[in-house]
Structure formats: structure tokens, C-alpha cells
Write a protein that holds these residues in place. Sequence first.
Motif, PDB file in Angstrom:
ATOM      1  N   GLU A 154       0.819  -1.206   0.000  1.00  0.00           N
ATOM      2  CA  GLU A 154       0.000   0.000   0.000  1.00  0.00           C
ATOM      3  C   GLU A 154       0.859   1.265   0.000  1.00  0.00           C
ATOM      4  OE1 GLU A 154      -3.631   1.098   2.840  1.00  0.00           O
ATOM      5  OE2 GLU A 154      -4.029  -0.426   1.339  1.00  0.00           O
ATOM      6  N   LEU A 155       2.071   1.163   0.506  1.00  0.00           N
ATOM      7  CA  LEU A 155       3.014   2.263   0.383  1.00  0.00           C
ATOM      8  C   LEU A 155       3.576   2.338  -1.035  1.00  0.00           C
ATOM      9  CD1 LEU A 155       4.875   4.507   1.569  1.00  0.00           C
ATOM     10  CD2 LEU A 155       6.489   2.696   2.134  1.00  0.00           C
ATOM     11  N   LEU A 156       3.920   1.188  -1.588  1.00  0.00           N
ATOM     12  CA  LEU A 156       4.642   1.160  -2.864  1.00  0.00           C
ATOM     13  C   LEU A 156       3.766   1.441  -4.081  1.00  0.00           C
ATOM     14  CD1 LEU A 156       7.084  -1.855  -2.409  1.00  0.00           C
ATOM     15  CD2 LEU A 156       7.695   0.542  -2.766  1.00  0.00           C
ATOM     16  N   LYS A 157       2.545   0.916  -4.101  1.00  0.00           N
ATOM     17  CA  LYS A 157       1.741   1.077  -5.320  1.00  0.00           C
ATOM     18  C   LYS A 157       1.538   2.546  -5.689  1.00  0.00           C
ATOM     19  CE  LYS A 157      -2.650   0.088  -7.566  1.00  0.00           C
ATOM     20  NZ  LYS A 157      -3.988  -0.568  -7.486  1.00  0.00           N
ATOM     21  N   PRO A 158       0.981   3.389  -4.791  1.00  0.00           N
ATOM     22  CA  PRO A 158       0.842   4.803  -5.170  1.00  0.00           C
ATOM     23  C   PRO A 158       2.192   5.474  -5.425  1.00  0.00           C
ATOM     24  CG  PRO A 158      -0.493   4.286  -3.259  1.00  0.00           C
ATOM     25  CD  PRO A 158       0.419   3.126  -3.456  1.00  0.00           C
ATOM     26  N   GLU A 159       3.201   5.132  -4.615  1.00  0.00           N
ATOM     27  CA  GLU A 159       4.512   5.751  -4.780  1.00  0.00           C
ATOM     28  C   GLU A 159       5.065   5.504  -6.175  1.00  0.00           C
ATOM     29  OE1 GLU A 159       8.293   7.524  -4.040  1.00  0.00           O
ATOM     30  OE2 GLU A 159       6.298   7.796  -3.210  1.00  0.00           O
ATOM     31  N   LEU A 160       5.043   4.256  -6.626  1.00  0.00           N
ATOM     32  CA  LEU A 160       5.628   3.930  -7.921  1.00  0.00           C
ATOM     33  C   LEU A 160       4.799   4.486  -9.073  1.00  0.00           C
ATOM     34  CD1 LEU A 160       6.776   0.255  -7.224  1.00  0.00           C
ATOM     35  CD2 LEU A 160       8.161   2.342  -7.235  1.00  0.00           C
ATOM     36  N   LEU A 161       3.474   4.405  -8.961  1.00  0.00           N
ATOM     37  CA  LEU A 161       2.638   4.905 -10.050  1.00  0.00           C
ATOM     38  C   LEU A 161       2.689   6.425 -10.145  1.00  0.00           C
ATOM     39  CD1 LEU A 161      -0.459   2.533  -9.862  1.00  0.00           C
ATOM     40  CD2 LEU A 161       1.540   2.392 -11.344  1.00  0.00           C
ATOM     41  N   LEU A 162       2.785   7.121  -9.001  1.00  0.00           N
ATOM     42  CA  LEU A 162       2.923   8.574  -9.043  1.00  0.00           C
ATOM     43  C   LEU A 162       4.289   8.967  -9.592  1.00  0.00           C
ATOM     44  CD1 LEU A 162       1.171   9.544  -5.693  1.00  0.00           C
ATOM     45  CD2 LEU A 162       0.323   9.954  -8.006  1.00  0.00           C
ATOM     46  N   GLN A 163       5.322   8.202  -9.255  1.00  0.00           N
ATOM     47  CA  GLN A 163       6.638   8.438  -9.862  1.00  0.00           C
ATOM     48  C   GLN A 163       6.562   8.253 -11.370  1.00  0.00           C
ATOM     49  OE1 GLN A 163       9.811   6.110  -8.199  1.00  0.00           O
ATOM     50  NE2 GLN A 163       9.551   6.933  -6.134  1.00  0.00           N
ATOM     51  N   ASP A 164       5.923   7.172 -11.811  1.00  0.00           N
ATOM     52  CA  ASP A 164       5.785   6.920 -13.257  1.00  0.00           C
ATOM     53  C   ASP A 164       5.085   8.076 -13.949  1.00  0.00           C
ATOM     54  OD1 ASP A 164       6.976   4.462 -12.876  1.00  0.00           O
ATOM     55  OD2 ASP A 164       5.097   3.320 -12.967  1.00  0.00           O
ATOM     56  N   HIS A 165       4.147   8.716 -13.249  1.00  0.00           N
ATOM     57  CA  HIS A 165       3.375   9.811 -13.830  1.00  0.00           C
ATOM     58  C   HIS A 165       4.082  11.160 -13.700  1.00  0.00           C
ATOM     59  CE1 HIS A 165      -0.597  10.544 -15.600  1.00  0.00           C
ATOM     60  NE2 HIS A 165      -0.550  11.736 -15.054  1.00  0.00           N
ATOM     61  N   GLY A 166       5.213  11.176 -12.997  1.00  0.00           N
ATOM     62  CA  GLY A 166       5.972  12.419 -12.837  1.00  0.00           C
ATOM     63  C   GLY A 166       5.426  13.349 -11.770  1.00  0.00           C
ATOM     64  N   VAL A 167       4.657  12.830 -10.821  1.00  0.00           N
ATOM     65  CA  VAL A 167       4.079  13.667  -9.771  1.00  0.00           C
ATOM     66  C   VAL A 167       5.089  13.824  -8.637  1.00  0.00           C
ATOM     67  CG1 VAL A 167       2.231  13.906  -8.085  1.00  0.00           C
ATOM     68  CG2 VAL A 167       1.752  12.901 -10.330  1.00  0.00           C
ATOM     69  N   SER A 168       5.463  15.059  -8.355  1.00  0.00           N
ATOM     70  CA  SER A 168       6.401  15.303  -7.249  1.00  0.00           C
ATOM     71  C   SER A 168       5.989  16.483  -6.367  1.00  0.00           C
ATOM     72  CB  SER A 168       7.805  15.564  -7.801  1.00  0.00           C
ATOM     73  OG  SER A 168       7.819  16.687  -8.650  1.00  0.00           O
ATOM     74  N   ALA A 169       4.944  17.223  -6.750  1.00  0.00           N
ATOM     75  CA  ALA A 169       4.498  18.373  -5.959  1.00  0.00           C
ATOM     76  C   ALA A 169       2.977  18.409  -5.951  1.00  0.00           C
ATOM     77  CB  ALA A 169       5.046  19.671  -6.534  1.00  0.00           C
ATOM     78  N   THR A 170       2.399  18.468  -4.745  1.00  0.00           N
ATOM     79  CA  THR A 170       0.947  18.452  -4.641  1.00  0.00           C
ATOM     80  C   THR A 170       0.432  19.549  -3.716  1.00  0.00           C
ATOM     81  OG1 THR A 170       1.014  16.848  -2.807  1.00  0.00           O
ATOM     82  CG2 THR A 170       0.796  15.960  -5.043  1.00  0.00           C
ATOM     83  N   LEU A 171      -0.757  20.027  -4.029  1.00  0.00           N
ATOM     84  CA  LEU A 171      -1.525  20.904  -3.156  1.00  0.00           C
ATOM     85  C   LEU A 171      -2.632  20.042  -2.575  1.00  0.00           C
ATOM     86  CD1 LEU A 171      -2.246  23.767  -2.072  1.00  0.00           C
ATOM     87  CD2 LEU A 171      -3.756  23.989  -4.069  1.00  0.00           C
TER      88      LEU A 171
END
Length: 298
Positions: A56-73
Motif C-alpha cells: 500500500e506504500l509502494l503502489k501509489p509511490e511507484l505509479l505517481l513516480q511513473d506519472h511524474g508527480v512530485s508536488a501536490t496541493l
Amino acid sequence: MMDRPPTHNFPHASDEFAVAQPPDGYDGPESAYTLAYADQPFLLRRELRSVRVQLELLKPELLLQDHGVSATLVLFGSARIPDAATAQARLDEALASGSDSAAIARARQGLEMSAYYEQARQLAAIATQAGSRWPNKLYVVTGGGPGIMEAGNRGAHESGGESIGLNIVLPHEQRPNPYITPQLCFQFHYFALRKMHFLMRSVALVCFPGGFGTLDELFEALTLMQTGKCTRRPILLFGESFWRKVLNFDHLVETGMINAEDLSLFHFVETAQQAWDWLINDYRLEELLSAPPAPTDV
């Protein structure tokens, strides 16, 4: 077979999964022949909790990395705050049906609170439009449900941008709102992992009125920042009159439960434009997101 570099000498798990069909006599429910990573009853055993937490830690982490997400509001807030049209319809129904005075008062209160829905929608739209122009693209993230969460994803969607939803399994069904980008919509079992993902990439957090869930998310962020366990980011509380009735911050200082300087961990705002102006002018958000993306860490 999947394409792999020539130095990868072992088959990919998906390759073997595709061909690992159980032979006759070993394909029944009593058989233990299924590959461990494809065996759902095995993965759901109590003893595998630590593995599920890691997944549950890794799935969002890896998929958000794949999508280039690094900054969120991050937008927190109640699932119970409707849009103005829905709130007005509820009030009209209560008046037309001759509901008791308490029900009518609740409907009037709902209409008043619906103003926060529109402010969340506007802020998400402003952030999405502006954030798409910076080298470190800014994404709106919400808890993925209705109410204020829907407003945040809706504002991003209506401005032509992508947004993230971190939904969670609850005893009562909470479906993802229809405005989340599908490949950025996640479902969690563990509240702790969900809250970690809220904070991992956050450059600012905006907290609208809400109940226990919103308070939990707010105090998680405040505690981690107060104790230095998380990089200090701005926390904007929407609606000063609401928050001062819910929480007596001054009393916490007067009784020595927090230090006076802890009050600087948050800032009150009333409108979407005021919130955005504060982030740009006081926090200098544009300068922060014009820098190269920083790696996330836990």
C-alpha cells in the motif's frame, strides 16, 4: 515475453504468471499450487499484514513516480458539504414538505456551508492552471470522496488538468468522485498509509471545515511539522470563524499545551484568491516549483 535488457537473466514475474497454469488435479480450491504473489487468500492472511502495508506504500509511490508527480496541493475537508445547487434543492424540499424547524435549520446551514465547496473548486482550478506552467508541475490531491474532496478534483478537471484521489475503504460505501484522473485514483485500506501519501509530496495543505476525519488529517500534519518529522509546509485553514469555534488555539497556548510559536504553523484564509495570493506572495510557491523536482522519501 516482456522486453528486458540483455543482462536480466531471470524471467519477469508476469511472464511466468502467464504460463503457470495448474495441472490437472492441482487446480482445485484445496490446492496450494498457485504462485504466492497470485494467491489472494494467501495474501489476505493475517500474517501477511506487513506485506500488505508495504504494497500500500509502494503502489501509489511507484505509479505517481511513473506519472511524474512530485508536488501536490492537498485539499482536506468534509465529505458532507454539498455544492450550492444540491444544498438549495435540499432546502427547497424541506420547506415544501413541511419539515420540522430543526430539519429546515439543518438545510439552511447546509446551504451556508456550500460556499466552501465553491471556494475549494475555485482554488483547485487556480492551482491547476498556474501549476501546469511551472517546471515542477503542481497537482491537486484530495481524499477522493464527495463534498470538499469532490470540489477539489472538480476544479482541477474543469480547468483541463489532472488530479489525484486517495480514497479509502469505509464501512459505508465511499465511491470515488467522478472528477479524479483515473490513473491517479487510489484506494487504501490503512488510514496511516493514506495520510503518509498526503504529506509525502505536499508543498502546501489547505484544510476546509470538516469533522473527525478532517481533524485527524489536520492534526497529523500539525504534529509531524511541530515535531520536525515532516518538512514544514504552509497549512491554510479555510474559514476562521469555523475553526475558532471548533478549536480554542489560544487556550492551548495559555495552558502551556503548545508554544505560542506553534500558532505560526497555520494561517487563516477566507477565499480561494486570498489563499492563492498567500501561497504566491508570502510562501513564494512559484519560486519553489520553478526548481527541479526533489525526490520523495519516507
